[in-house]
Design an enzyme around this catalytic site. Structure first.
Site, PDB file in Angstrom:
ATOM      1  N   LYS A  51      57.307  79.612  15.033  1.00 50.91           N
ATOM      2  CA  LYS A  51      56.523  79.174  16.195  1.00 50.91           C
ATOM      3  C   LYS A  51      57.193  77.925  16.755  1.00 50.91           C
ATOM      4  CE  LYS A  51      53.337  76.353  17.174  1.00 50.91           C
ATOM      5  NZ  LYS A  51      53.934  75.913  18.465  1.00 50.91           N
ATOM      6  N   GLY A  81      52.932  79.717  21.278  1.00 47.56           N
ATOM      7  CA  GLY A  81      51.589  79.147  21.308  1.00 47.56           C
ATOM      8  C   GLY A  81      51.568  77.693  20.918  1.00 47.56           C
ATOM      9  N   ASP A  82      50.356  77.130  20.953  1.00 48.85           N
ATOM     10  CA  ASP A  82      50.201  75.720  20.618  1.00 48.85           C
ATOM     11  C   ASP A  82      49.902  75.572  19.131  1.00 48.85           C
ATOM     12  OD1 ASP A  82      47.652  76.657  20.379  1.00 48.85           O
ATOM     13  OD2 ASP A  82      46.844  75.536  22.065  1.00 48.85           O
ATOM     14  N   GLY A  83      49.667  74.326  18.721  1.00 49.63           N
ATOM     15  CA  GLY A  83      49.404  74.079  17.311  1.00 49.63           C
ATOM     16  C   GLY A  83      48.010  74.499  16.902  1.00 49.63           C
ATOM     17  N   GLY A 111      49.656  77.828  15.749  1.00 53.29           N
ATOM     18  CA  GLY A 111      50.199  77.130  14.580  1.00 53.29           C
ATOM     19  C   GLY A 111      49.223  77.168  13.416  1.00 53.29           C
ATOM     20  N   GLU A 128      58.720  67.615   7.832  1.00 54.65           N
ATOM     21  CA  GLU A 128      59.667  66.640   8.396  1.00 54.65           C
ATOM     22  C   GLU A 128      58.925  65.933   9.512  1.00 54.65           C
ATOM     23  OE1 GLU A 128      62.701  66.034   7.370  1.00 54.65           O
ATOM     24  OE2 GLU A 128      63.069  67.741   6.064  1.00 54.65           O
ATOM     25  N   CYS A 157      63.789  61.638  15.529  1.00 56.45           N
ATOM     26  CA  CYS A 157      62.877  61.154  14.482  1.00 56.45           C
ATOM     27  C   CYS A 157      63.528  60.057  13.649  1.00 56.45           C
ATOM     28  CB  CYS A 157      62.437  62.311  13.604  1.00 56.45           C
ATOM     29  SG  CYS A 157      63.816  63.288  13.035  1.00 56.45           S
ATOM     30  N   GLU A 166      55.574  54.778  15.749  1.00 61.95           N
ATOM     31  CA  GLU A 166      56.685  55.471  16.391  1.00 61.95           C
ATOM     32  C   GLU A 166      56.430  55.560  17.892  1.00 61.95           C
ATOM     33  OE1 GLU A 166      56.931  59.771  15.723  1.00 61.95           O
ATOM     34  OE2 GLU A 166      59.009  59.456  15.126  1.00 61.95           O
TER      35      GLU A 166
HETATM   36  P1  NAD Z   1      53.732  67.911  17.189  1.00 61.10           P
HETATM   37  O1  NAD Z   1      53.222  67.627  15.826  1.00 61.10           O
HETATM   38  O2  NAD Z   1      52.812  67.691  18.338  1.00 61.10           O
HETATM   39  O3  NAD Z   1      54.188  69.429  17.300  1.00 61.10           O
HETATM   40  C1  NAD Z   1      55.215  69.966  16.485  1.00 61.10           C
HETATM   41  C2  NAD Z   1      54.981  71.450  16.315  1.00 61.10           C
HETATM   42  O4  NAD Z   1      53.804  71.638  15.532  1.00 61.10           O
HETATM   43  C3  NAD Z   1      54.721  72.195  17.622  1.00 61.10           C
HETATM   44  O5  NAD Z   1      55.265  73.502  17.505  1.00 61.10           O
HETATM   45  C4  NAD Z   1      53.210  72.254  17.672  1.00 61.10           C
HETATM   46  O6  NAD Z   1      52.721  73.325  18.435  1.00 61.10           O
HETATM   47  C5  NAD Z   1      52.861  72.426  16.206  1.00 61.10           C
HETATM   48  N1  NAD Z   1      51.552  71.931  15.811  1.00 61.10           N
HETATM   49  C6  NAD Z   1      50.904  70.840  16.266  1.00 61.10           C
HETATM   50  N2  NAD Z   1      49.705  70.737  15.648  1.00 61.10           N
HETATM   51  C7  NAD Z   1      49.611  71.765  14.769  1.00 61.10           C
HETATM   52  C8  NAD Z   1      48.614  72.204  13.851  1.00 61.10           C
HETATM   53  N3  NAD Z   1      47.454  71.569  13.736  1.00 61.10           N
HETATM   54  N4  NAD Z   1      48.860  73.303  13.100  1.00 61.10           N
HETATM   55  C9  NAD Z   1      50.037  73.967  13.223  1.00 61.10           C
HETATM   56  N5  NAD Z   1      50.999  73.616  14.102  1.00 61.10           N
HETATM   57  C10 NAD Z   1      50.809  72.520  14.864  1.00 61.10           C
HETATM   58  O7  NAD Z   1      55.075  67.072  17.364  1.00 61.10           O
HETATM   59  P2  NAD Z   1      55.999  67.018  18.645  1.00 61.10           P
HETATM   60  O8  NAD Z   1      55.353  66.100  19.634  1.00 61.10           O
HETATM   61  O9  NAD Z   1      56.381  68.382  19.095  1.00 61.10           O
HETATM   62  O10 NAD Z   1      57.318  66.327  18.050  1.00 61.10           O
HETATM   63  C11 NAD Z   1      57.467  64.971  17.961  1.00 61.10           C
HETATM   64  C12 NAD Z   1      57.259  64.500  16.542  1.00 61.10           C
HETATM   65  O11 NAD Z   1      58.101  65.215  15.653  1.00 61.10           O
HETATM   66  C13 NAD Z   1      57.640  63.044  16.339  1.00 61.10           C
HETATM   67  O12 NAD Z   1      56.658  62.395  15.571  1.00 61.10           O
HETATM   68  C14 NAD Z   1      58.952  63.111  15.588  1.00 61.10           C
HETATM   69  O13 NAD Z   1      59.233  61.992  14.806  1.00 61.10           O
HETATM   70  C15 NAD Z   1      58.759  64.317  14.772  1.00 61.10           C
HETATM   71  N6  NAD Z   1      60.050  64.859  14.363  1.00 61.10           N
HETATM   72  C16 NAD Z   1      60.445  64.770  13.066  1.00 61.10           C
HETATM   73  C17 NAD Z   1      61.684  65.247  12.671  1.00 61.10           C
HETATM   74  C18 NAD Z   1      62.153  65.152  11.250  1.00 61.10           C
HETATM   75  O14 NAD Z   1      63.062  65.878  10.897  1.00 61.10           O
HETATM   76  N7  NAD Z   1      61.589  64.308  10.423  1.00 61.10           N
HETATM   77  C19 NAD Z   1      62.519  65.837  13.593  1.00 61.10           C
HETATM   78  C20 NAD Z   1      62.091  65.910  14.906  1.00 61.10           C
HETATM   79  C21 NAD Z   1      60.842  65.436  15.283  1.00 61.10           C
END
Ligand code: NAD
Length: 477
Positions: A170, A201-203, A207, A245, A279, A379
């Site tokens: 996803k 789709g969304d989280g 998700g 991550e 990140c 962050e």
């Molecule tokens: P996000 O958590 O909003 O979304 C990430 C993914 O998770 C999306 O596909 C989203 O649809 C899904 N998601 C969100 N809530 C969910 C839930 N309750 N259940 C299942 N899936 C869910 O993050 P973002 O805004 O897309 O990305 C930015 C964040 O990601 C930053 O905090 C960044 O630091 C982090 N990041 C970490 C790494 C790493 O390797 N450590 C790499 C890149 C980004």
């Protein structure tokens, strides 16, 4: 505008049953470029069932055959570097140079490393009279963010498929283009039906349906801490393995003998590249009190090199941030830093001059940032660097380790042994000494709230195994 009405399931693009729709916007123009049908629980069930059906045969497929399939995927990506660069310019505003130098080469290298790793790994080892067997964990849900869309997809999907798992991906709802191109390449590479599947789709809906699904054996998630917590909670009922991550607030420590002329522009690059949406970005720079003035002057000068512009302009070093939410977050953090008493060295609130639309922000540096300020703890995920002064090494290490995160860090010194001594004391998954380049063969991941587990190279592949001990298995071996 493009409509995404089908998802990739069991080897075909099939109509989405879910009724919801999401919009994706071009960050340069703020115009909608895609309308995406949201996969509901029914669609997720179909994708997970396809992955489950495919698992027995794929996990039993000889490693050499799995490697050959992944090599075809790798070659497919290599043939479409420019296509991916165009996708990423449109969906996240990534400058073309960022895609050509990082966004696409990283996944290419990662796939090569996953192929090498599984090809050279001892999957069965003797431990006295026992046979210890690495077995693929099963059906993996891969949930990815938007900042390095292809890299994060490949880091999970490549490693999981190499290990013998099957996958339901996803991708971020904000970055569908690179994900669709990747799925098309996988399809053309001729992987067996159901080995790889993609749901949109969304989280909250899609998700969560994946993370809680009883037929998913493992969730590999990259994203925010909030999302990671929700995924871990959702996975708890069925006690599935979760790899996370998450975010970071990484600190680079300049020691008093650091070569400032090299260090300062390098740290700015480590903070500003991809518009700060990395990140592991080095977002805090810890400076000996006596050097603060000099470092501020260098920051002020080098921040001007970060020319803001559209992704396809070769002059551009800093594209827009990827979406409206991120634009608002960056503006809020700049406002809070000013309100809490940080001193502006470069950049600041609002769009750069000449821009009245698009999610363009100003490359920004604050000084006099104190450890209890919001900018030192949270962050931003935008091009905002915090300069913090310290009295001695003890204090520098304490400040660096004082956030709930532990993803990355850095240290600069003319004395390599001294730098290594500090590196050992940072509670982070990686430390960059004197600006050394990223090594994708080394493990990547975080301590504390930056996550659980590691990605990249053989460490990434190892996440997707169960270990079976066959007691007595070596007596007749
Ligand atoms: P996000 O958590 O909003 O979304 C990430 C993914 O998770 C999306 O596909 C989203 O649809 C899904 N998601 C969100 N809530 C969910 C839930 N309750 N259940 C299942 N899936 C869910 O993050 P973002 O805004 O897309 O990305 C930015 C964040 O990601 C930053 O905090 C960044 O630091 C982090 N990041 C970490 C790494 C790493 O390797 N450590 C790499 C890149 C980004």
């Amino acid at each position: 505008m493009e409509n995404f009405d089908t998802f990739y399931c069991d080897g075909d693009w099939v109509p989405v049953a879910g009724r919801g729709r999401l919009a994706a916007f071009d960050p340069c123009t703020e115009r909608q470029f895609a309308s995406i049908a949201v996969c509901d629980a029914h669609d997720v069930n179909a994708a997970v069932a396809a992955a489950r059906r495919a698992f027995a045969a794929w996990s039993a497929t000889p490693v050499a055959q799995r490697c050959a399939a992944l090599s075809r995927v790798r070659d497919g990506i290599a043939r479409q570097i420019e296509g991916f660069a165009e996708d990423l310019a449109r969906e996240i505003g990534a400058p073309l140079w960022v895609s050509r130098q990082m966004q696409v080469p990283m996944p290419l290298r990662n796939l090569e490393l996953a192929i090498d790793a599984i090809g050279s790994m001892a999957l069965e080892t003797r431990v006295a009279h026992s046979l210890v067997v690495h077995e693929p964990i099963g059906v993996v849900a891969a949930i990815t963010p938007w900042n390095f869309p292809l890299h994060q997809i490949v880091a999970k999907v490549g490693a999981a498929l190499a290990a013998g798992c099957t996958v339901v991906l996803k991708p971020s709802e904000l970055a569908p283009l690179a994900a669709r191109r990747f799925a098309t390449i996988v399809h053309e590479a001729g992987l067996p039906r159901g080995v790889f599947n993609l749901v949109w789709g969304d989280g909250v809906e899609t998700g969560a349906a994946l993370a809680t699904h009883p037929e998913v054996d493992m969730v590999s998630f990259t994203g925010s801490v909030t999302g990671g917590r929700a995924v871990a909670r959702g996975a708890a009922d069925s006690v599935k393995k979760v790899a996370l991550e998450l975010g970071g607030k990484s600190a680079t420590i300049l020691l008093d003998d650091a070569p400032l002329a090299d260090a300062v522009p390098t740290v700015l690059r480590q903070c500003f590249t991809n518009s700060g949406q990395i990140c592991a970005a080095q977002t805090r720079l810890l400076v000996p009190q006596a050097l603060l003035g000099e470092v501020e002057a260098l920051c002020e000068r080098h921040a001007r090199d970060w020319i803001v512009g559209n992704p396809d302009n070769p002059e551009t070093r800093l594209g827009p941030v990827a979406n409206h939410r991120q634009f608002e977050t960056v503006q809020r953090h700049i406002g809070t830093a000013l309100a809490e008493g940080a001193r502006l060295v470069a950049g600041g609130a609002g769009r750069p001059s000449g821009y009245d639309q698009g999610y363009f922000v100003r490359p920004t540096v604050f000084s006099a940032v104190m450890p209890d300020m919001t900018l030192a703890r949270e962050e931003v995920f935008g091009p905002v660097l915090a300069l913090m002064s310290y009295a001695d090494e003890e204090e520098a290490v304490a400040i660096a380790n004082s956030t709930p995160y532990g993803l990355s860090g850095g240290v600069w010194s003319a004395d390599a042994q001294r730098a290594l001594g500090i590196a050992r004391r940072l509670r982070t998954g990686q430390v960059v000494v004197n600006g050394a380049p990223q090594n994708l063969a080394a493990p990547f991941g975080g301590y504390r709230q930056s996550g659980i587990g590691r990605e990249n190279g053989r460490y990434g592949v190892e996440e997707f195994f169960e270990l079976k001990a066959i007691q007595g298995g070596c007596i007749h071996a």
